[in-house]
Design an enzyme around this catalytic site. Structure first.
Site, PDB file in Angstrom:
ATOM      1  N   GLY A  46      40.606  27.615  47.359  1.00  0.00           N
ATOM      2  CA  GLY A  46      41.449  28.788  47.709  1.00  0.00           C
ATOM      3  C   GLY A  46      40.802  29.853  47.518  1.00  0.00           C
ATOM      4  O   GLY A  46      40.009  30.195  46.928  1.00  0.00           O
ATOM      5  N   GLN A  51      39.670  38.974  45.529  1.00  0.00           N
ATOM      6  CA  GLN A  51      38.241  38.365  45.483  1.00  0.00           C
ATOM      7  C   GLN A  51      37.629  39.010  46.673  1.00  0.00           C
ATOM      8  O   GLN A  51      36.033  38.811  46.269  1.00  0.00           O
ATOM      9  CB  GLN A  51      38.250  36.947  45.393  1.00  0.00           C
ATOM     10  CG  GLN A  51      39.008  36.264  44.322  1.00  0.00           C
ATOM     11  CD  GLN A  51      39.165  35.030  44.221  1.00  0.00           C
ATOM     12  OE1 GLN A  51      39.953  34.321  45.055  1.00  0.00           O
ATOM     13  NE2 GLN A  51      38.076  34.169  43.737  1.00  0.00           N
ATOM     14  N   CYS A  88      36.802  29.090  39.366  1.00  0.00           N
ATOM     15  CA  CYS A  88      37.222  30.042  40.153  1.00  0.00           C
ATOM     16  C   CYS A  88      35.831  30.740  40.898  1.00  0.00           C
ATOM     17  O   CYS A  88      34.769  30.551  40.296  1.00  0.00           O
ATOM     18  CB  CYS A  88      37.793  31.443  39.323  1.00  0.00           C
ATOM     19  SG  CYS A  88      38.173  32.681  40.047  1.00  0.00           S
ATOM     20  N   LEU A  89      35.950  30.938  42.138  1.00  0.00           N
ATOM     21  CA  LEU A  89      34.846  31.504  42.938  1.00  0.00           C
ATOM     22  C   LEU A  89      34.388  32.593  42.447  1.00  0.00           C
ATOM     23  O   LEU A  89      33.198  33.008  42.514  1.00  0.00           O
ATOM     24  CB  LEU A  89      35.405  31.421  44.326  1.00  0.00           C
ATOM     25  CG  LEU A  89      35.478  30.221  45.021  1.00  0.00           C
ATOM     26  CD1 LEU A  89      36.034  30.700  46.551  1.00  0.00           C
ATOM     27  CD2 LEU A  89      34.216  29.594  45.131  1.00  0.00           C
ATOM     28  N   HIS A 130      46.801  29.499  40.728  1.00  0.00           N
ATOM     29  CA  HIS A 130      45.891  30.271  40.347  1.00  0.00           C
ATOM     30  C   HIS A 130      45.703  31.503  41.395  1.00  0.00           C
ATOM     31  O   HIS A 130      45.205  32.603  40.861  1.00  0.00           O
ATOM     32  CB  HIS A 130      44.492  29.249  40.774  1.00  0.00           C
ATOM     33  CG  HIS A 130      43.337  29.904  40.606  1.00  0.00           C
ATOM     34  ND1 HIS A 130      42.389  29.370  39.601  1.00  0.00           N
ATOM     35  CD2 HIS A 130      42.521  30.685  41.358  1.00  0.00           C
ATOM     36  CE1 HIS A 130      41.224  30.326  39.645  1.00  0.00           C
ATOM     37  NE2 HIS A 130      41.354  30.987  40.636  1.00  0.00           N
ATOM     38  N   GLU A 131      45.876  31.353  42.772  1.00  0.00           N
ATOM     39  CA  GLU A 131      45.778  32.310  43.672  1.00  0.00           C
ATOM     40  C   GLU A 131      46.741  33.476  43.298  1.00  0.00           C
ATOM     41  O   GLU A 131      46.632  34.803  43.569  1.00  0.00           O
ATOM     42  CB  GLU A 131      45.733  31.890  44.940  1.00  0.00           C
ATOM     43  CG  GLU A 131      44.902  30.820  45.553  1.00  0.00           C
ATOM     44  CD  GLU A 131      43.397  31.061  45.022  1.00  0.00           C
ATOM     45  OE1 GLU A 131      42.873  32.295  45.070  1.00  0.00           O
ATOM     46  OE2 GLU A 131      42.785  30.238  44.563  1.00  0.00           O
ATOM     47  N   HIS A 134      45.842  35.842  40.658  1.00  0.00           N
ATOM     48  CA  HIS A 134      44.606  36.625  41.058  1.00  0.00           C
ATOM     49  C   HIS A 134      45.387  37.856  41.587  1.00  0.00           C
ATOM     50  O   HIS A 134      44.899  38.829  41.500  1.00  0.00           O
ATOM     51  CB  HIS A 134      43.948  36.194  42.143  1.00  0.00           C
ATOM     52  CG  HIS A 134      42.696  35.438  41.970  1.00  0.00           C
ATOM     53  ND1 HIS A 134      41.705  36.023  41.042  1.00  0.00           N
ATOM     54  CD2 HIS A 134      41.978  34.218  42.215  1.00  0.00           C
ATOM     55  CE1 HIS A 134      40.572  35.054  41.154  1.00  0.00           C
ATOM     56  NE2 HIS A 134      40.894  34.064  41.539  1.00  0.00           N
TER      57      HIS A 134
HETATM   58 NI    NI Z   1      39.880  32.290  41.579  1.00  0.00          NI
END
Ligand code: NI
Length: 181
Positions: A46, A51, A88-89, A130-131, A134
């Site tokens: 995701g 981000q 997480c990216l 999670h998204e 964000h």
């Molecule tokens: Ni993340």
């Protein structure tokens, strides 16, 4: 194909609550495409607009071979929870156990402004929580239990990518005498 750089932990945009999308225009569809391309390239499950440095309430997901997106999401969470590792990216290379709701019903819109509804459990439910976090300026490390969180913050401080210079804010050289807007 437009893969854009992913902002890292410490970037203020990741701590800024994103604003709802109002215009379902070509620019939004471009953002959804960039999110999708960047997510698939990473690869990740995701990716949320902050981000990519864009403070709008949009995320994409790629779970169980399904690629999708959601605009202005609202979530309904099950009381039943799931345990499992999460990453997480924007916090590359680090994974920690994080408790989440087991099932989620997510409502919002697609990139054309049509109402959209996604029902998910397990990883898809985890991803949507999670998204959406964000979009509220919340990161998964905030959701860890106290002891795991301490370990996570230590690992982040000593990560190779940590402490990279943030964006340079230039100060106006002109004195505004408190009148500048
Ligand atoms: Ni993340």
């Amino acid at each position: 194909m437009s893969v854009r750089p992913i902002r890292l932990f410490g970037d203020p945009v990741l701590r800024t609550p994103a604003v709802p999308v109002v215009d379902f225009d070509r620019e939004l569809r471009r953002l959804v495409q960039d999110l999708t391309d960047t997510m698939l390239d990473a690869p990740g499950s995701g990716l949320a607009a902050p981000q990519l440095g864009v403070s709008l309430r949009v995320f994409t997901y790629h779970v169980d071979d399904e690629v999708g997106h959601l605009v202005n999401p609202t979530l309904e969470l099950s009381e039943q929870t799931q345990d499992g590792d999460e990453g997480c990216l924007s916090i590359p290379g680090l994974v920690f156990p994080c408790s989440r709701a087991q099932e989620v019903v997510a409502c919002g819109f697609d990139q054309y402004g049509e109402p959209a509804r996604i029902e998910g459990s397990d990883l898809l439910a985890r991803c949507m929580q999670h998204e959406t976090d964000h979009l509220d300026g919340v990161l998964f490390v905030d959701r860890l239990d106290a002891q795991t969180r301490r370990a996570a913050m230590g690992a982040i401080r000593s990560a190779s990518w940590a402490g990279e210079p943030g964006p340079v804010v230039k100060q106006s050289p002109h004195p505004m005498f408190g009148k500048g807007m």
